[in-house]
Design a protein around this motif. Structure first.
Motif, short mmCIF file in Angstrom:
data_model
loop_
_atom_site.label_atom_id
_atom_site.label_comp_id
_atom_site.label_asym_id
_atom_site.label_seq_id
_atom_site.Cartn_x
_atom_site.Cartn_y
_atom_site.Cartn_z
N TYR A 1 0.83 -1.21 0.00
CA TYR A 1 0.00 0.00 0.00
C TYR A 1 0.86 1.26 0.00
O TYR A 1 0.53 2.26 -0.65
CB TYR A 1 -0.91 0.02 1.23
CG TYR A 1 -2.22 -0.72 1.03
CD1 TYR A 1 -3.10 -0.35 0.02
CD2 TYR A 1 -2.58 -1.77 1.86
CE1 TYR A 1 -4.31 -1.01 -0.17
CE2 TYR A 1 -3.79 -2.45 1.69
CZ TYR A 1 -4.64 -2.06 0.68
OH TYR A 1 -5.82 -2.72 0.50
N MET B 1 1.98 2.01 -3.34
CA MET B 1 0.85 2.41 -4.17
C MET B 1 0.61 3.91 -4.08
O MET B 1 0.37 4.59 -5.09
CB MET B 1 -0.42 1.67 -3.75
CG MET B 1 -1.64 2.02 -4.61
SD MET B 1 -3.21 1.75 -3.77
CE MET B 1 -3.18 3.05 -2.54
N THR C 1 1.22 6.14 -7.38
CA THR C 1 0.00 6.74 -7.91
C THR C 1 0.13 8.25 -7.96
O THR C 1 -0.29 8.90 -8.93
CB THR C 1 -1.21 6.35 -7.03
OG1 THR C 1 -1.31 4.94 -6.97
CG2 THR C 1 -2.50 6.90 -7.62
N ARG D 1 -7.41 0.29 -13.74
CA ARG D 1 -6.90 -0.55 -12.65
C ARG D 1 -7.82 -1.72 -12.37
O ARG D 1 -7.37 -2.85 -12.19
CB ARG D 1 -6.70 0.30 -11.39
CG ARG D 1 -6.52 -0.51 -10.11
CD ARG D 1 -6.29 0.37 -8.91
NE ARG D 1 -6.60 -0.32 -7.68
CZ ARG D 1 -6.38 0.18 -6.45
NH1 ARG D 1 -5.85 1.37 -6.33
NH2 ARG D 1 -6.69 -0.51 -5.38
N SER E 1 1.82 2.23 -12.82
CA SER E 1 0.94 2.46 -11.67
C SER E 1 -0.38 1.71 -11.84
O SER E 1 -0.93 1.18 -10.88
CB SER E 1 0.66 3.96 -11.51
OG SER E 1 -0.07 4.48 -12.61
N THR E 2 -0.87 1.63 -13.10
CA THR E 2 -2.11 0.91 -13.36
C THR E 2 -1.93 -0.59 -13.14
O THR E 2 -2.77 -1.24 -12.50
CB THR E 2 -2.58 1.16 -14.80
OG1 THR E 2 -2.77 2.58 -15.00
CG2 THR E 2 -3.89 0.45 -15.08
N GLY F 1 -1.42 -1.22 -9.34
CA GLY F 1 -2.68 -1.11 -8.61
C GLY F 1 -3.62 -2.27 -8.89
O GLY F 1 -4.29 -2.77 -7.97
N ILE G 1 -2.43 -4.57 -5.71
CA ILE G 1 -3.36 -4.09 -4.69
C ILE G 1 -4.74 -4.74 -4.82
O ILE G 1 -5.22 -5.40 -3.89
CB ILE G 1 -3.49 -2.56 -4.76
CG1 ILE G 1 -2.12 -1.91 -4.60
CG2 ILE G 1 -4.45 -2.07 -3.67
CD1 ILE G 1 -1.40 -2.24 -3.30
N SER G 2 -5.39 -4.56 -5.97
CA SER G 2 -6.74 -5.10 -6.14
C SER G 2 -6.75 -6.62 -6.33
O SER G 2 -7.79 -7.25 -6.20
CB SER G 2 -7.44 -4.44 -7.34
OG SER G 2 -7.60 -3.06 -7.10
#
Length: 337
Positions: A8, A11, A15, A32, A236-237, A240, A244-245
């Motif tokens: 995180y 991120m 971002t 994302r 970054s996309t 993420g 992250i997702s």
């Protein structure tokens, strides 16, 4: 969970670098979650094909609302606020989700508070202290600390925050945390009717991406905003969506199942400290007194709340172990009472 918080932390930084490079936050949220949906789809299809319940219209509408609260509405507000504030403020605000969720759980009678018990008092005080910290970060920016040395890493673009936009960004962050809290509460109800976590995550990613795409097309008419080159916007996309997702969401679900939500929430302040340290010492960003003071207050309130909840859960487990076994007649009587 330590690795999840480290993920995180990066991120927030990557971002912000992408937004400063010129990427639209709404486009970022859309792309994302398309990436996340594509990544989780094969796992959800093959792993949960035997336990996945039939998707009815009512259940789809419920997933639609979940996607709105957990993806499109919340994250669009959340990442838009990053343009007006700082990664440190956003990381601090995330700690309030536990307190806001607790308040909603009490209102919906999912959480019981006994004001005559130290545990209940700790939970109430922790919630109040956390909200005081939020108000401090939102309404008081304060002077900026002097940077120590030069930034080790420079992010291209305008990193300064316009003074008039600080309150706007803070309010957007608070609003996103409120909708996030509602999402957590609603998730508990939906999982009872659709107990397939990977499939639910995949549905939310795709539906949330579609919702965000419709909104982005309305507010962003420039075709160039949708174009991503082989640069920080692409990284970054992908980060993420995949990390992250995808991975972090799975790790948190696994830890929640193994140790419970209290254990997972206790690690949130770690990303706050890591983001503040990285932004100040490595990126050379300004660190405001209001963010530091509010962040400390929020963390104090959070741990007071978690202390009360942990004692509460320990007491429930102790009573469950000590409770004598009743006959079937006694159990029926107890249930009717």
């Amino acid at each position: 969970m330590v690795l999840a918080q480290i993920a995180y932390t990066f991120m927030y930084i990557i971002t912000e670098a992408s937004f400063n490079h010129g990427m639209n936050p709404f486009v970022y949220v859309t792309y994302r979650h398309i990436v996340a949906g594509v990544i989780t789809l094969p796992f959800a299809y093959f792993i949960e094909r035997k336990i996945r319940p039939k998707l009815t219209l009512a259940l789809f509408l419920e997933i639609f609302v979940l996607s709105l609260l957990g993806v499109s509405l919340t994250l669009n507000m959340y990442f838009t606020s990053l343009k007006y504030t700082s990664p440190t403020l956003l990381a601090c605000m995330v700690n309030t989700i536990a307190s806001l969720t607790f308040i909603l759980a009490v209102i919906l009678r999912m959480e019981i508070v006994n004001i005559r018990n130290p545990r209940g008092i700790a939970k109430i005080l922790g919630t109040v202290v956390s909200l005081v910290g939020v108000m401090t970060m939102t309404l008081y920016k304060g002077p900026a600390l002097k940077n120590i040395g030069h930034a080790l890493v420079h992010i291209k673009g305008s990193t300064g925050v316009v003074e008039g936009n600080w309150l706007k960004g803070s309010l957007l962050t608070v609003a996103s945390c409120i909708t996030w809290s509602i999402w957590y509460i609603m998730q508990a109800y939906t999982l009872k009717r659709y107990p397939a976590q990977l499939s639910l995550t995949t549905w939310m990613n795709f539906v949330g991406a579609a919702q965000s795409a419709v909104f982005t097309v309305i507010v962003q008419h420039k075709r160039a905003a949708w174009t991503i080159g082989f640069n920080i916007d692409l990284w970054s996309t992908l980060y993420g969506g995949v990390v992250i997702s995808g991975i972090v969401t799975f790790v948190q679900l696994w830890c929640t199942e193994a140790k419970g939500p209290v254990f997972v929430t206790m690690f949130n302040p770690l990303s706050t400290l890591l983001v503040a340290a990285l932004a100040y010492f490595v990126l050379g960003e300004k660190l405001n007194v209001g963010s530091i003071l509010g962040g400390v207050i929020v963390v104090m309130g959070l741990y007071l709340l978690l202390w009360g909840k942990e004692l509460d859960e320990a007491q429930i487990n102790l009573k469950g172990n000590e409770e004598p076994k009743f006959s079937s007649d006694e159990n029926n009587f107890k249930g009717e009472a």
